[in-house]
Motif scaffolding. Structure first.
Motif, PDB file in Angstrom:
ATOM      1  N   GLY A  54       0.805  -1.209   0.000  1.00 13.70           N
ATOM      2  CA  GLY A  54       0.000   0.000   0.000  1.00 13.70           C
ATOM      3  C   GLY A  54       0.840   1.261   0.000  1.00 13.70           C
ATOM      4  N   TYR A  55       0.287   2.313  -0.557  1.00 21.02           N
ATOM      5  CA  TYR A  55       0.997   3.594  -0.643  1.00 21.02           C
ATOM      6  C   TYR A  55       1.126   4.207   0.753  1.00 21.02           C
ATOM      7  N   VAL A  72       4.610   3.788  -8.290  1.00 22.63           N
ATOM      8  CA  VAL A  72       3.224   3.309  -8.234  1.00 22.63           C
ATOM      9  C   VAL A  72       3.040   2.149  -9.220  1.00 22.63           C
ATOM     10  N   HIS A  73       2.444   1.071  -8.731  1.00 23.75           N
ATOM     11  CA  HIS A  73       2.165  -0.111  -9.551  1.00 23.75           C
ATOM     12  C   HIS A  73       0.698  -0.015  -9.990  1.00 23.75           C
ATOM     13  N   TRP A  74       0.478   0.459 -11.247  1.00 19.05           N
ATOM     14  CA  TRP A  74      -0.876   0.791 -11.694  1.00 19.05           C
ATOM     15  C   TRP A  74      -1.747  -0.448 -11.857  1.00 19.05           C
ATOM     16  N   SER A  94      -1.741  -3.196 -10.014  1.00 19.33           N
ATOM     17  CA  SER A  94      -2.233  -3.563  -8.683  1.00 19.33           C
ATOM     18  C   SER A  94      -3.182  -2.511  -8.136  1.00 19.33           C
ATOM     19  N   THR A  95      -2.957  -1.239  -8.513  1.00 17.08           N
ATOM     20  CA  THR A  95      -3.862  -0.188  -8.066  1.00 17.08           C
ATOM     21  C   THR A  95      -5.260  -0.407  -8.616  1.00 17.08           C
ATOM     22  N   TYR A 101      -6.810  -3.660  -6.759  1.00 14.60           N
ATOM     23  CA  TYR A 101      -7.220  -3.564  -5.357  1.00 14.60           C
ATOM     24  C   TYR A 101      -8.070  -2.335  -5.066  1.00 14.60           C
ATOM     25  N   GLU A 158      -7.068   0.707  -4.598  1.00 13.51           N
ATOM     26  CA  GLU A 158      -6.337   1.700  -3.814  1.00 13.51           C
ATOM     27  C   GLU A 158      -4.928   1.832  -4.382  1.00 13.51           C
ATOM     28  N   LEU A 159      -4.287   2.937  -4.035  1.00 10.10           N
ATOM     29  CA  LEU A 159      -2.985   3.226  -4.600  1.00 10.10           C
ATOM     30  C   LEU A 159      -1.958   2.246  -4.043  1.00 10.10           C
ATOM     31  N   MET A 160      -1.243   1.518  -4.915  1.00  4.97           N
ATOM     32  CA  MET A 160      -0.249   0.519  -4.536  1.00  4.97           C
ATOM     33  C   MET A 160       1.100   0.905  -5.158  1.00  4.97           C
TER      34      MET A 160
END
Length: 458
Positions: free
Chosen positions: A222-223, A232-234, A236-237, A240, A242-244
Motif C-alpha cells: 500500500g501507498y 506506483v504499480h498501476w 495492482s492499483t 485492489y 487503492e494506490l499501490m
C-alpha cells in the motif's frame, strides 16, 4: 569510541547562603580564641576592678563578632561553571575538569577558596585559592581526574569558602548543581577475522529485507506518505482499488548478540584485575569491533536484559550504538540470578545470527541451558573464564568445592555445538579472537588446543 564523549559544561549559578547561626558556626580557632580571651578579660576586670582591662576584653570579643556579621552580610555574586573534557573516558584514562569563576557583582571579592567534591576513587579533593577578583572579572582553574574502576561518578557541587582579612571566620557556600563523569571499560583492537564461516549473521550476508530503496519485488504494498509516485504499480492499483507501490529491498544488516554472564556465583574475586572485569572489557571490545564493521550488535545478560531494547532504540549510527553499549557496561554489576534461563527466554524470537558469549562457572544444568541457547543462533563462540586462575594462591590454581574444571566446561559446550575456548589469567583477547576464528573455520572436529596456546597466555 571508548575514549570519546564530548565535553560538557554545567552552570553553577550563585552559591547558597546560610543563616546567622551558620555564620557563627564558621568561627575559626583564632576567632574562638579571641572571643574566649575577651570574655575572660571582662570577667577579670570585674573581679580586679580594672576598667582598662574591661575595654581590652570588649575589643577582643567584638573583633570576631564584627568579622562574622560583616562576612555574613557580604553579598558576593559569583557564577561558576564546570567543563569535563571528555565526559566519557575509558578506565585508567584521565579527564580534565575546568572550573570558571565569574564575579558578576559590582564589588570586588576578597580571597576565595574553591573546593570541588569528587569521589575518593577519582583522586584527592581539589582545592584552589583565588586572589581578589575584580568586578566583572573571571578566573579559570583546572584539575585532572582518573579512575581504574568503571562507573558513573558525580562531580560537585562546587564549594566556595569565604574568609575575613583577620582570619576570624570562614564560611562555606555551595553551588547547587553537579556533573557526572562516566568511566567506561577499556576496549582492545581486534584482528579483522571472520567467525562462523558463511553464517548469515556475520560477514557479507546476502539476505535482503524490505526497505525504501533497492531492487524491485513482485509483491506490491500500500501507498505510504512520502513514497515516490514513480514507484506506483498501476496494475495492482486497478485490481485492489487503492494506490499501490512496488516493494523495494535492501541488504539485511548482519546481527550479533554478545552474551555476558554476570552471575555472582559464576565469578570469583573483585576489583579491576578480576575475572569479571576481564569479561566486561572483552565484551566491550567485541561489541565495538563488530559495530565498526557494520554489524548490528545487541548486548544480552543472564538476567534477560538487552541493549538496545526490543524496540531497537539506541541510535542508528555506529558511534551512537557504541556509546549506548559502553554506558551500559560502565554500570553493570553482578546479578543475583542462579542460571541462564532468562537469557534463553530472551532469545526465543528466532535466529540471532552470530552469538559471542562470555561464561563464568557452569555446572551441568547451566551447560545444558547454554546448549539450548546455541540452537537459537547461526554461529556461536564461547569464552569460558577459569576464575581460579585469577585468584591469589600458589600457581593461581584453587578449585572451589563443587566447581567443574574449565576443561570440562569447554568440552560440554563444544559437544553442544559451541566454538568454545578456555580463558585464564594473563590471556590476551586479540589472540583468543584469532584462535576462535581458526576453530570456527576448521569445524567442530578439530582437536582443542591448550588454554595457554589457544589464548596466547603471557
Amino acid at each position: 569510541m571508548s575514549g570519546g564523549g564530548s565535553a560538557r559544561a554545567g552552570h553553577e549559578g550563585t552559591p547558597e547562603r546560610g543563616g546567622l547561626r551558620t555564620a557563627f558556626g564558621g568561627l575559626t580557632t583564632r576567632g574562638r580564641s579571641f572571643l574566649a580571651a575577651g570574655m575572660a578579660a571582662a570577667v577579670c576586670s570585674f573581679l580586679l576592678g580594672q576598667a582598662d582591662l574591661l575595654r581590652v576584653g570588649l575589643l577582643l570579643a567584638a573583633l570576631p563578632l564584627v568579622c562574622v556579621l560583616a562576612l555574613h552580610r557580604t553579598r558576593y555574586r559569583v557564577a561558576g561553571s564546570r567543563t569535563l573534557s571528555p565526559a566519557r573516558v575509558p578506565a585508567a584514562a584521565e579527564s580534565r575538569v575546568r572550573l570558571v569563576i565569574e564575579n558578576v557583582s559590582r564589588l570586588p571579592t576578597g580571597v576565595l577558596m574553591l573546593q570541588d567534591r569528587v569521589p575518593y576513587v577519582l583522586g584527592p579533593r581539589p582545592r584552589f585559592v583565588l586572589d581578589r577578583v575584580e568586578a566583572g572579572g573571571r578566573r579559570e582553574v583546572s584539575y585532572r581526574v582518573r579512575s581504574d574502576l568503571r562507573g558513573r561518578y558525580p562531580l560537585g557541587p562546587l564549594q566556595l569558602r569565604l574568609s575575613d582579612p583577620f582570619g576570624m571566620c570562614e564560611l562555606t557556600r555551595s553551588f547547587s548543581t553537579a556533573d557526572t563523569l562516566t568511566v567506561v571499560p577499556r576496549t582492545e583492537p581486534l584482528p579483522p577475522v571472520r567467525l562462523g564461516g558463511g553464517t548469515p549473521g556475520y560477514g557479507d550476508g546476502r539476505h535482503r529485507s524490505p526497505a525504501l530503496a533497492g531492487e524491485d519485488d513482485v509483491i506490491p504494498r500500500g501507498y505510504r506518505h512520502g513514497d515516490d509516485l514513480r514507484r506506483v504499480h498501476w496494475r495492482s492499483t486497478a485490481r485492489y482499488g487503492e494506490l499501490m507501490v512496488r516493494r523495494e529491498e535492501q541488504p539485511q544488516k548482519a546481527r550479533c548478540t554478545v552474551l555476558l554472564d554476570t552471575r555472582a556465583t559464576a565469578h570469583q574475586g573483585a576489583g579491576p584485575d578480576s575475572a569479571f572485569e576481564w569479561a566486561v572489557t572483552a565484551a566491550a571490545s567485541v561489541a565495538v569491533h563488530l559495530l565498526q564493521r557494520g554489524v548490528s550488535v545487541r548486548l544480552l545478560t543472564d538476567t534477560g536484559a538487552s541493549v538496545p531494547g526490543p524496540d531497537g532504540t539506541g541510535g542508528t549510527e555506529s558511534a551512537d550504538a557504541a556509546g549506548l553499549l559502553l554506558d551500559t557496561l560502565a554500570v553493570l554489576e553482578h546479578s543475583e540470578d542462579a542460571g541462564l534461563s532468562a537469557a534463553y527466554d530472551a532469545l526465543r524470537g528466532g535466529n540471532e545470527g552470530l552469538m559471542v558469549a562470555f561464561f563464568g562457572d557452569l555446572d551441568d544444568e547451566q551447560a545444558a541451558v547454554a546448549g539450548r541457547i546455541r540452537q537459537r543462533c547461526g554461529a556461536a563462540v564461547a569464552f569460558v573464564l577459569d576464575g581460579d586462575s585469577w585468584l591469589p594462591g600458589p600457581g593461581g590454581i584453587r578449585f572451589s568445592a563443587g566447581q567443574v574444571p574449565v576443561d570440562e566446561r569447554v568440552l560440554m559446550l563444544r559437544k553442544a555445538g559451541w566454538t568454545a575456548l578456555p580463558v585464564t589469567s594473563g590471556t590476551t583477547l586479540p589472540a583468543l579472537w584469532r584462535c576462535a576464528a581458526d576453530h570456527a573455520g576448521a569445524g567442530p572436529d578439530r582437536p582443542a588446543q591448550s588454554g595457554a596456546t589457544a589464548g596466547g597466555r603471557a
